[in-house]
Write an enzyme that holds these catalytic residues in place. Structure first.
Site, PDB file in Angstrom:
ATOM      1  N   LYS A  32       0.817  -1.217   0.000  1.00 23.62           N
ATOM      2  CA  LYS A  32       0.000   0.000   0.000  1.00 23.62           C
ATOM      3  C   LYS A  32       0.854   1.272   0.000  1.00 23.62           C
ATOM      4  CE  LYS A  32      -0.700   0.466   5.005  1.00 23.62           C
ATOM      5  NZ  LYS A  32      -0.005   1.745   5.153  1.00 23.62           N
ATOM      6  N   THR A  33       2.018   1.220   0.685  1.00 23.68           N
ATOM      7  CA  THR A  33       2.877   2.404   0.730  1.00 23.68           C
ATOM      8  C   THR A  33       3.388   2.741  -0.670  1.00 23.68           C
ATOM      9  OG1 THR A  33       3.554   1.858   2.982  1.00 23.68           O
ATOM     10  CG2 THR A  33       4.931   3.424   1.775  1.00 23.68           C
ATOM     11  N   ASP A 224      -3.747   7.665   4.571  1.00 19.86           N
ATOM     12  CA  ASP A 224      -3.260   6.317   4.844  1.00 19.86           C
ATOM     13  C   ASP A 224      -3.967   5.769   6.086  1.00 19.86           C
ATOM     14  OD1 ASP A 224      -1.771   4.013   4.682  1.00 19.86           O
ATOM     15  OD2 ASP A 224       0.064   4.877   5.482  1.00 19.86           O
ATOM     16  N   GLU A 225      -4.079   4.448   6.182  1.00 22.08           N
ATOM     17  CA  GLU A 225      -4.665   3.778   7.350  1.00 22.08           C
ATOM     18  C   GLU A 225      -6.021   4.397   7.710  1.00 22.08           C
ATOM     19  OE1 GLU A 225      -3.330   1.145   8.249  1.00 22.08           O
ATOM     20  OE2 GLU A 225      -1.142   1.257   8.252  1.00 22.08           O
ATOM     21  N   GLN A 255      -7.675  -4.745   9.594  1.00 18.43           N
ATOM     22  CA  GLN A 255      -6.639  -4.324  10.536  1.00 18.43           C
ATOM     23  C   GLN A 255      -7.094  -3.116  11.364  1.00 18.43           C
ATOM     24  OE1 GLN A 255      -2.431  -4.612   9.108  1.00 18.43           O
ATOM     25  NE2 GLN A 255      -3.362  -4.914   7.096  1.00 18.43           N
ATOM     26  N   ARG A 612       2.235  -9.988  10.820  1.00 20.69           N
ATOM     27  CA  ARG A 612       3.547  -9.335  10.999  1.00 20.69           C
ATOM     28  C   ARG A 612       4.664 -10.295  10.579  1.00 20.69           C
ATOM     29  NH1 ARG A 612       1.955  -5.318   9.940  1.00 20.69           N
ATOM     30  NH2 ARG A 612       0.026  -6.468   9.657  1.00 20.69           N
TER      31      ARG A 612
END
Length: 764
Positions: A32-33, A224-225, A255, A612
C-alpha cells in the site's frame, strides 16, 4: 525504467485513477505504501503542483519514507513542497498560521500526554477531589474522548447521557474538571494533543474563508490507514475534500484495531455512502509472508461478519507451518520462547533484530524479559519510556518551552525552582492561587510582583525577579542565535548541565549523556541543509511532542529482540514472530467477549499479529498464569481453533476443551492440527468446518506430595521422574557452582534443573 512498470495490475489501476473519490483496500503486506507514493508521484508528473497535494499518515516515519521515495521519482526539491505528515503535525502547522483567529498565539505550546496528565492532577488537587476516585489517567482519557467526538466542555456538561454515566461512576465533577482544564490550557497559550484536531475543526467550522482557502489549496487528498481515523479526523477530511472530492483513502478494515483510541471502523465501511461515485481497488497479493501464514490468517479473519471480503494470496514459498506450543506456566512459556530464539540465532545465524515477541497486554512482558536475561539475549521493549519523556530532557525542554511561550504555566512551574534557587513550593502555591483568583497569568504576575499583595517574603521576591530576568535574557539570545547555540547557553546558564556533570553515579552519568544527546540532535537539526524549516529554537521544539514511538528508534536498539504489544506492532514486520499468551480471557480479552463487534476487533488484532510474520510464526499458551497474585488455570484461546489446521503444527500439544461462547466460531484444533499437508496459496479456503472431536480437560498436576531422591550420585544417562514433567533422561550435569542437570523429558523436552531444589526420582 518507468515507475508504473514496478506495479502489479491492481496497484497500477489505483495509481492511475487520479480523479474523484478512490478507496484502496490493501490487504496485509500488499504494497500500500508503494501505491500511495507512486500515486502522488503520478499526480505531480501529470502536472498537479505538489503544494496542492495533502497526504496524511499516522507516523512521521511513514511520511519521511514516502517523501524520500517520491523524491527519487520527481526530484527532492519538488517532493519537499508536498503537504505530508501525520494528522497532528499537518494540522498543527495550519493552526500556527491561523491560531490568532481562535484566540491563540502562533507560538502556542503543545502539551504531550505527561503534561496533560500533570495538569489534570493539579486541577483535581485544587478542587479537593479524591484522586483515588478521580484518577488522573481516567479523567484525562474521558476528556480526550470528548474532544475526539468534538464535544466542548459546555457540550459535555449539557449532555444528559454523559452526566448520567459520570454520576453512576461516582465522578460527577468530570465536566467541571474538563471546563477548568480547557480554561487553563487557553490561559497558558497551550493545546494538548487532541486540541490539534478539535481546534482545527472549530477553525474550519467557524471561519468559512479559512475552509475555502484550504479546500483550494488541497485539491488532492490522500489518507493512509483510513480504518484508524476517529470522528474528529473524519470530519476534517470530509470538510477539506468536499469541494473537489479528489480523495483517495487507503486502508484495511481487517486491521482496524484502535477503537479504544476512538478509531471508527465505520469510516471505511461507509466510505461509499459518503462518496457514491467511489472507485474501489483491492490489493490482494501479499509480498511479505509465506503461503502458510497468509492462508492461516485468511482462515481466521474469514470468521468476521463485518468486513469487505478479500482473497489475499501470495506467490511466496509455502514456508513452514505455524508452530503451536504449550507451557505449564507463563514463566515456562517465556523460557520456551527464549530457547527457540537462541536456537534459531545459533543454527541459522539469524540476527536478534529478526525476532519479535508480541503479547496482548504489557504485563506479559515480565516473563519474557526474565527469560531473555537468563539466556543473555539482548532485547528492547518497544513503546517504553521514550527519550523525550526522561526527566532530565523534560526539564531542559521546559526551559525551551518557557522561552518560546512564557504563558506556558506548566513549564514555568517545572523550572522556576530547578535547579534549586530558593523559590519553595509554598511560594509557588501562593503565586498560583493569587493568579487563579485574580485571573492573572503566572508570567505576568512574577513580572509585576511589586504591584500585587501576594504574601511572599522579600528574599523570595528577589529570587523570582532574578528568574524572570534570566528567562528574558534567554529570549534575547533565542532571537539572535540558532537552536543549538540557544540550547547550549540555556543548558549551561541554568546549571542543568553542571548539576548532571557533577553527579558521578551511573544514573547521573546517563542523565548527562542524555542532555548531550539532546544538544547533539539540535546540532544536527541546525546543520541539516535539506530541512525546509527555520533553524531557530521554536522550529526545533514545535514538532517534538508530535513524535510517535516509531519515530524514536536508536541505532543501539538495532540488533535486539523486539518485545511489544500487538497494538504497537501494526505497520511493522519481522522474519520470526512469537505470539504469546493465546488464552481465553487474555486473548481474546475478558472485556471483549460480551458483544460480537468487540470480539471481531479482537480477531482483527490476532490477524494483525499473524500478518507481521514473514517466514516463521509461533503461537503459544500457558496452562497456568499468575493473575492478581493468584495462580489460575488457563484454557487455550478460541482463536486457535479458528485457524485452518492444515497450516498449523500442533504436534505434542495436549487437546483441551475450549470455552463455549455464542460469538465463537466452532472449529477444531489440538491433535488434528498439523495433520494436514502443505498447500499452495491458490488452494481455496475451506467452506465446511471439520467435525468437532471430543477433547478432555487436562487436570492440574498436584506435586505437593511428590518425594525426590538424593541426587548426589546422579549421572548422565540415568532415567529419572519429575513431579511435573514426568519421565526423562539426564543429558548433562554441570558441577561448577550450584549443581545443575539438563533432563530430556518425554513429554516436555529438555529442561535445566537446579538439583538443590529439583525433586527427582532416580529410576535406574
Amino acid at each position: 525504467m518507468n515507475y508504473l512498470d514496478e506495479l502489479n495490475e491492481e496497484q497500477r489501476k489505483a495509481v492511475e485513477q487520479t480523479e474523484g473519490p478512490v478507496m484502496v483496500l490493501a490487504g496485509a503486506g500488499s504494497g500500500k505504501t508503494r501505491v500511495l507514493t507512486y500515486r502522488i508521484a503520478h499526480l505531480i508528473n501529470k502536472g498537479v503542483p505538489p503544494f496542492n497535494i495533502l497526504s496524511l499518515t499516522f507516523t512521521n516515519k511513514a511520511a519521511r519514507e514516502m517523501k524520500d521515495r517520491i523524491g527519487k521519482i520527481v526530484g527532492e526539491s519538488t517532493a519537499k513542497s508536498i503537504w505530508m505528515g501525520t494528522f497532528h503535525s499537518v494540522f498543527a502547522r495550519i493552526l500556527r498560521s491561523e491560531a490568532e483567529k481562535i484566540g491563540y498565539p502562533s507560538n502556542f505550546t503543545i502539551y504531550d500526554t505527561d503534561d496533560s496528565k500533570r495538569l489534570v492532577k493539579q486541577i483535581i488537587k485544587d478542587l479537593n477531589l479524591d484522586d483515588k476516585v478521580y484518577k488522573p489517567n481516567l479523567v484525562r482519557n474521558r476528556i480526550s474522548s470528548a474532544k475526539n467526538n468534538l464535544l466542548s466542555p459546555q457540550a459535555y456538561k449539557d449532555n444528559p447521557t454523559l452526566a448520567k454515566e459520570d454520576a453512576q461512576a461516582k465522578k460527577p465533577e468530570i465536566g467541571r474538571i474538563y471546563e477548568i482544564y480547557d480554561k487553563r490550557l487557553f490561559k497558558a497559550g497551550a493545546m494538548d494533543f487532541d486540541d490539534l484536531l478539535f481546534k482545527t475543526n472549530i477553525l474550519l467550522r467557524d471561519f468559512p474563508d479559512v475552509l475555502f482557502k484550504y479546500q483550494e489549496k488541497f485539491r488532492y487528498i490522500l489518507v493512509d490507514e483510513y480504518q484508524d481515523t476517529n470522528f474528529s479526523q473524519y470530519i476534517i477530511v470530509k470538510a477539506l475534500a468536499s469541494r473537489f472530492e479528489n480523495i483517495c483513502v487507503v486502508g484495511d478494515d481487517a486491521q482496524s484495531i484502535y477503537s479504544f483510541r476512538g478509531a471508527n471502523i465505520q469510516n471505511i465501511l461507509n466510505f461509499k455512502k459518503d462518496y457514491p461515485d467511489t472507485e474501489t481497488f483491492k490489493l490482494e497479493q501479499n509480498y511479505r509472508s509465506t503461503q502458510n501464514i497468509v492462508e492461516a490468517a485468511n482462515s481466521l479473519i474469514d470468521k468476521n461478519q463485518e468486513q469487505f471480503k478479500k482473497n489475499v494470496w501470495t506467490s511466496n514459498d509455502t514456508g513452514t507451518k505455524i508452530k503451536l506450543t504449550q507451557a505449564l506456566s507463563d514463566n515456562e512459556e517465556g523460557l520456551n520462547v527464549a530457547h527457540e530464539i537462541y536456537a534459531l540465532h545459533s543454527t541459522h545465524n539469524a540476527a536478534y533484530s529478526n525476532f519479535a515477541i508480541l503479547y496482548r497486554t504489557n504485563a506479559q512482558s515480565r516473563a519474557m524479559e526474565d527469560a531473555m536475561r537468563k539466556l543473555n539475549i539482548p532485547y528492547k521493549i518497544y513503546g517504553g519510556l521514550s527519550f523525550y519523556q526522561r526527566k532530565e530532557i523534560k526539564d531542559l525542554m521546559a526551559y525551551f518551552r518557557l522561552v518560546i511561550n512564557p504563558q506556558d504555566e506548566d513549564a514555568l512551574k517545572r523550572v522556576i525552582n530547578y535547579p534549586k534557587r530558593g523559590i519553595g513550593k509554598t511560594t509557588i502555591d501562593r503565586l498560583t492561587l493569587y493568579g487563579n483568583e485574580n485571573d492573572i497569568g503566572l508570567w505576568e504576575l512574577i513580572n509585576s510582583l511589586p504591584a500585587h499583595s501576594v504574601n511572599i517574603p522579600g528574599s523570595a521576591r528577589n529570587k523570582i525577579a532574578q528568574f524572570a530576568e534570566l528567562i528574558k535574557s534567554f529570549q534575547n539570545v533565542a532571537e539572535k542565535k540558532n537552536a543549538y547555540d540557544t540550547g547550549t547557553i540555556i543548558a549551561k546558564s541554568t546549571g542543568i548541565l553542571k548539576e548532571h556533570h557533577n553527579d558521578k553515579s551511573a544514573e547521573g552519568v546517563a542523565r548527562y549523556e542524555n542532555i548531550q544527546e539532546l544538544l547533539n540532535s539540535m546540532k544536527e537539526f541546525v546543520e541539516d541543509d535539506e530541512a525546509e524549516n527555520e533553524k531557530d529554537l521554536p522550529s526545533f521544539v514545535q514538532d517534538i511532542p508530535l513524535l510517535t514511538d516509531q519515530d524514536q528508534d536508536s541505532e543501539e536498539d538495532q540488533n535486539k529482540v523486539t518485545l511489544m504489544t500487538i497494538h504497537a506492532s501494526k505497520g511493522l514486520e519481522f522474519p520470526n514472530v512469537f505470539i504469546v499468551g493465546m488464552e481465553e480471557e487474555l486473548f481474546p480479552s475478558q472485556m471483549s467477549t460480551q458483544s460480537r463487534s468487540d470480539l471481531e476487533e479482537e480477531r482483527r488484532l490476532f490477524y494483525v499479529a499473524l500478518t507481521r510474520s514473514e517466514e516463521r510464526c509461533y503461537l503459544s499458551f500457558a496452562r497456568s498464569r499468575y493473575k492478581w497474585g493468584n495462580l489460575i488455570h488457563c484454557e487455550p484461546s478460541r482463536f486457535l481453533q479458528e485457524i485452518d489446521p492444515d497450516f498449523v503444527d500442533a504436534s505434542g500439544v495436549t487437546p483441551n476443551q475450549p470455552s463455549k461462547d455464542p460469538f465463537a466460531t466452532k472449529g477444531d484444533w489440538g491433535s488434528s492440527m498439523g495433520g494436514g499437508s502443505d498447500r499452495s496459496a491458490s488452494t481455496q479456503r475451506r467452506s465446511v468446518t471439520p467435525p468437532r472431536q471430543k477433547m478432555m480437560r487436562v487436570p492440574k498436576t498436584d506435586t505437593s506430595n511428590f518425594k525426590g531422591d538424593d541426587t548426589a550420585n546422579l549421572r548422565e544417562g540415568m532415567e529419572v521422574e519429575h513431579g511435573r514433567f514426568g519421565r526423562g533422561t539426564v543429558v548433562s550435569i554441570e558441577v561448577a557452582g550450584n549443581r545443575k542437570a539438563v533432563v530430556d523429558f518425554e513429554e516436555h523436552g529438555k529442561k535445566q534443573l537446579l538439583l538443590k531444589f529439583a525433586k527427582l526420582k532416580i529410576l535406574n
